[in-house]
Design a protein around this motif. Structure first.
Motif, short mmCIF file in Angstrom:
data_model
loop_
_atom_site.label_atom_id
_atom_site.label_comp_id
_atom_site.label_asym_id
_atom_site.label_seq_id
_atom_site.Cartn_x
_atom_site.Cartn_y
_atom_site.Cartn_z
N GLY A 253 0.93 -1.18 0.16
CA GLY A 253 -0.04 -0.05 -0.06
C GLY A 253 0.88 1.20 0.08
O GLY A 253 0.36 2.27 -0.36
N GLY A 254 2.17 1.09 0.49
CA GLY A 254 2.98 2.31 0.41
C GLY A 254 3.14 3.14 1.66
O GLY A 254 4.20 3.74 1.71
N TYR A 255 2.02 3.61 2.34
CA TYR A 255 1.92 4.26 3.33
C TYR A 255 0.69 3.94 4.13
O TYR A 255 -0.27 3.60 3.48
CB TYR A 255 1.98 5.91 2.84
N SER A 256 0.64 4.59 5.40
CA SER A 256 -0.82 4.38 6.25
C SER A 256 -1.98 5.20 5.64
O SER A 256 -1.61 6.19 5.19
CB SER A 256 -0.23 4.63 7.80
N GLY A 257 -2.95 4.77 5.79
CA GLY A 257 -4.09 5.18 5.12
C GLY A 257 -4.33 6.63 5.98
O GLY A 257 -4.48 7.62 5.17
N ALA A 258 -4.18 6.75 7.17
CA ALA A 258 -4.42 7.95 7.98
C ALA A 258 -3.30 9.01 7.60
O ALA A 258 -3.73 10.21 7.53
CB ALA A 258 -4.41 7.80 9.42
N SER A 259 -2.26 8.71 7.11
CA SER A 259 -1.27 9.56 6.83
C SER A 259 -1.76 10.22 5.80
O SER A 259 -1.45 11.48 5.46
CB SER A 259 0.23 9.07 6.69
N ASP A 260 -1.93 9.62 4.53
CA ASP A 260 -2.43 9.89 3.12
C ASP A 260 -3.57 10.95 3.59
O ASP A 260 -3.58 12.00 3.17
CB ASP A 260 -2.96 8.94 2.43
N TRP A 261 -4.51 10.55 4.41
CA TRP A 261 -5.93 11.43 4.44
C TRP A 261 -5.37 12.62 5.25
O TRP A 261 -5.88 13.81 4.80
CB TRP A 261 -6.77 10.65 5.80
N PHE A 262 -4.54 12.64 6.30
CA PHE A 262 -4.10 13.80 6.91
C PHE A 262 -3.41 14.74 5.88
O PHE A 262 -3.64 15.92 5.77
CB PHE A 262 -3.12 13.61 7.98
N PHE A 263 -2.67 14.49 4.72
CA PHE A 263 -1.92 15.24 4.05
C PHE A 263 -2.88 15.99 3.01
O PHE A 263 -2.75 17.04 2.69
CB PHE A 263 -0.82 14.42 3.40
N GLN A 264 -3.84 15.05 2.53
CA GLN A 264 -4.92 15.47 1.67
C GLN A 264 -5.90 16.56 2.27
O GLN A 264 -6.14 17.42 1.76
CB GLN A 264 -5.60 14.37 0.93
N MET A 265 -6.14 16.35 3.63
CA MET A 265 -7.14 17.10 4.37
C MET A 265 -6.61 18.52 4.48
O MET A 265 -6.98 19.58 4.31
CB MET A 265 -7.46 16.53 5.66
#
Lengths: 451, 451, 451
Positions: free
Chosen positions: C120-132
């Motif tokens: 997956g490459g990275y944790s889901g929440a870290s991606d969400w945080f960056f996009q938010m």
């Protein structure tokens, strides 16, 4: 021979696993990442000291601004020195299920890691740094509550006692492996251990000091003494919000394995959601109750959400985090007038934010974390309360009857900047002088000969 | 056959070691971590530019605040461009034990790393970024010292010379592998190479510009010209303190091995302790000497501690770091009136902090680092002093007799914001006007038609 | 037997390669580093919300400062909640080349990574945080433009629509794998997708709201309504500059391989150079055009450079980045009077910075990136413009005729702080009252009983 081949082939197949299991280089990487996480997250928590300074500088009146700035930056210096001389070891060395660690200066020992044994997990100094900035944060909670009437050196003397003894001793119970840890008390990043400790110490201080002159009028009237710089208070809140990612995120205490990185991500997101929930809930509450949104309530609502999630930021869903923070935001709106009704004068709302929501956050942990119990959490809250109330009261009273903790009535009118610091925060600006508010009229030492 | 088995088994046992030794992927991780450390720590150092801006905006009078803001942000832009056009290569390219590098635009070459050869250690641009922000920091030291009377474009022209030539050339001696490096001069993060360089350049500027009108009265009287915004100065100090973790911590120049991560941790902790020591020492000094704590002295004390530890933050114990910083805090309290006695008008105390403590910090390195010598450190200090004093003086004088460096007496009275920037920093607020201090009364261009 | 030995030896030789290829532990490190990069860079982008708040608080008049602070911090809270409830999935879930994703609350699913599959490459929440935090940034652009006359709750309602629907839907086209992505539209970190979206939404708001009373006089006269706190605006710009390293640097979306780390370094350096170029170009332009440097133009010039490079920060050389940013700086100096000529009242210059330079930056990508085409970039710009103009206009108009978006003329005179927030930003300070500018004279609720 076939057996030999089988063994060897098995060895070849097993080998990658063995390599992975022994895995010294990855282990070095894990060690580095854990260490780096402590440093980066610790810097963010240090930054919260600036956040408290700006928040409080914005929420006190202009005649006390320079003093509150000085208190906030010097208490962080005191925390660093005391946590080195006595605090860290009192909190973490040889606690072994007991009530406190041992006395002694702290020093790092990384010889094992330098020799290639990374089982320690992280460098000693990175851990010390991360724990030290938490100690500073607990102390920052106090300064805002007792602002505008506490003496500089009396306050700093209390900071020595708080950061060197009260904070580390109670901290040893939960985080140092003491009796509360053995009971199963769970306080992820310190709703109780940091925020309520600062809150109880502030509460005893506020009671022993008494309210500011003019705050409480006849017939229960509460006079607003509005803060002098709202954008500065806003900046402080943003800084605290930002620093809180490190406060809670760094409290995973690891980064070098995927599970920790995932947990850190979830913690940061939940921390953010709780702040959102607390702020929006507080805004709606004040709009409904007072027909206008008080911006300081919105700021305190965000901070309330952050304190509320701090005891258990790893287990809630995002929605649960919004709700946990949202309850905090509601509590803060109710708590501010409650403390005023008790005539406990809390200049910046620190009790409502850090004490009330610190308790709420700690008690809310079992809602999303089945490994904890309400009863154990309650024991932690009450034991911490008892210890900090007693020790803080002794400290404040001892200081009151020795070096003194409250400025004279005249100095309070003039402002602490004049009496304690000998300089004005904003000397170039004309102040509003209704009711002698600026207090600067009688103070001229630095306001001549400019230009 | 047994021999074969033995060989193969030996191979199996040896293999993990071989894997570790060749170890391309770990090496890639090391490369990434070194690179990421440069970026994150570099961002913290960039943030110090904001710290200088806030510190100086808080310590100048309100009529010069917009100008000092503009100077601080634009000098950082100039540093970026000049370090690209000429500075980096002058400091680091082909120095080879000599007195300067080569001329030429900088560009990154990461083809080796992109092809899998990570022996370069880190990406080129990350290194450039980290070095560039240091160049900016040296320049930031100057702006505060010469504030309130230097012309905007004259000052910016000096910044071009400082960031493009003076800083990189002397920097090549120690950090670029030049003659001072060969001698064994040790300046970990730049007490001399960054802070004293800014200090010497500021000193020559302050002397050539002369003092502000009204600063020095008859009979040796020194008139206080208090800063206009103490919480802003406090914020600036917090920012600098925070950024200094990157300034010193990033100067390990690596993170990808455990020894570097450990060193970075120790460096950051010592950096913090020196700031604590400097601040507390300065506070006690001013309390004893003047019976009140001057908050700007506390702030400068913290900065003094930070400058003092910068030359050697890796070797002291925490206690030694407190003492090294503490001496810096004492020095700054003594140096401020000393420069005033010489009628060298340093608006924000930059000489006391960056020059005096830069020298002290550099000379203090051998106390805890046995691989250095007082004599070599002294040579470094003196050679840097001679070079920067001479080149800065030439630069300031050349600018003085061409585009001019000092605003007219009338403009100085009105304030640089009026004469140089054409806007006020705080146009909505009424200023105190004793002695024409605000200078705004005669300036109306933007103060009409609001509302 | 020899064959056997050969096979086994070959196995031994090949094995390290196999270990490296399968390489679970390194892959875990990559996963951790990608995740950590999202978190650290996301924190920097969150910090930009504070930058916008300080910039706008500095650039509005003192009677609207508390309100703009509240708007800026509460819109960030709204962005967090809306991006959780609907935004993220609308932007990223099941877009598949289409025009929008799917509805539904977001939640992380890291079970694969927790089981050892790091693909997956990275944790889901870290991606969400960056996009938010990007979603929040788009919304921050709007607040400054429509400041000083928009109603608090009307504005916040618009923020709900923008962060929950308008931003995510158009974002799905390019970043969510929608139709623009399939066309080859390239917008690295969001010159179009973030900045111009905020810009178009602000433009429609500014037009529908109309100008502030007194801004445009008879005969085309434009009355300056200067900002009340220039150092605060400067701080905001520094914060934005700092945060932009994360905005663009984090948009590599990876850190766990050397190529990504190198790209991140280049992106950050180019981001910095564009800011330098924009600021210096704007300063020279205003000096030449108006004979004085307007500090707000320098600040906006730096921001213009940052917006300009955001669409393509990975491909330019440093020199090209200076030029791309420099053109942005020139554009902003020309655009500010242009919008004034059109009587579109943009309080802080947000349209000039984010909209004009957002378009310029997007169109400039093909200059240094041969894989993109001007035509495709133009399609992206125009399609985004059309969508955001239409949807924003509907939203603003719907709010206008329901809860209302503009304060009454009397409230505008008094200031939004009085009418909307019920508190002053700077209650202790006397305001300049030419033309009733302070608006505070009629507002006494909190200005009595201080002291």
């Amino acid at each position: 021979m076939k057996k030999l081949i089988a063994v060897l082939l098995a060895g070849l197949l097993v080998l990658p696993t063995l390599v992975l299991a022994e895995d010294a280089p990855v282990s070095e990487m894990t060690y580095i990442l854990n260490t780096f996480s402590f440093l980066v997250m610790g810097i963010l928590v240090m930054w919260m000291a600036a956040g408290f300074a700006m928040l409080e500088a914005g929420l006190v009146r202009s005649k006390n601004v320079a003093t509150i700035c000085l208190k906030n930056i010097s208490l962080f210096g005191i925390a660093g020195i005391l946590f080195y001389i006595v605090g860290y070891n009192l909190m973490y060395a040889n606690v072994d299920g007991g009530f406190m660690g041992s006395f002694g200066f702290w020093s790092a020992d990384d010889t094992a890691a330098l020799a290639g044994d990374y089982s320690g997990g992280y460098s000693g100094a990175s851990d010390w740094f991360f724990q030290m900035v938490f100690c500073g944060a607990a102390c920052s909670v106090v300064s805002g509550c007792v602002a505008e009437r506490v003496k500089l050196w009396g306050f700093l003397a209390f900071c020595v006692i708080l950061t060197g003894f009260i904070y580390p001793i109670q901290g040893s119970w939960g985080w140092g492996g003491g009796w509360l840890a053995e009971l199963g008390f769970s306080d992820y990043a310190g709703s109780t251990i940091v925020h309520s400790v600062g809150g109880w110490a502030a509460l005893t201080g506020a009671i022993i000091l008494g309210a500011r002159k003019g705050k409480y009028g006849k017939g229960g009237r509460v006079n607003p003494l509005p803060g002098s710089n709202i954008p500065m208070a806003t900046l402080g809140t943003f800084i605290l919000w930002m620093g809180w990612y490190g406060f809670n995120g760094g409290s995973v205490l690891a980064l070098g394995d995927a599970a920790s990185a995932i947990e850190m991500s979830n913690v940061m997101v939940n921390t953010n959601m709780a702040a959102c929930g607390g702020m929006i809930a507080a805004m709606i509450m004040v709009q409904v109750m007072y027909k206008k949104v008080d911006v300081t309530m919105a700021l305190n609502g965000a901070l309330a959400g952050l304190v509320s999630i701090t005891a258990g930021p790893a287990t809630p869903s995002l929605g649960a985090a919004v709700l946990i923070g949202g309850v905090g935001g509601v509590l803060v709106v109710l708590a501010v007038p409650f403390f005023d009704k008790l005539k406990i004068d809390d200049v910046v709302g620190a009790l409502s934010v850090h004490l009330v929501c610190g308790i709420w956050g700690t008690m809310a942990v079992p809602i999303t974390n089945p490994e904890t119990s309400f009863f154990t959490q309650l024991i932690g809250v009450l034991a911490t309360a008892a210890f900090v109330i007693i020790t803080s009261s002794i400290a404040w009273l001892a200081l009151k009857y020795t070096i003194g903790i409250r400025v004279s009535e005249e100095d309070e009118m003039l402002g602490c900047d004049s009496s304690e610091i000998g300089m004005e925060a904003y000397p170039d600006f004309q102040r509003v002088s209704i009711g002698g508010s600026s207090g600067i009229s009688g103070y001229t030492s630095s306001s001549v000969q400019r230009g």
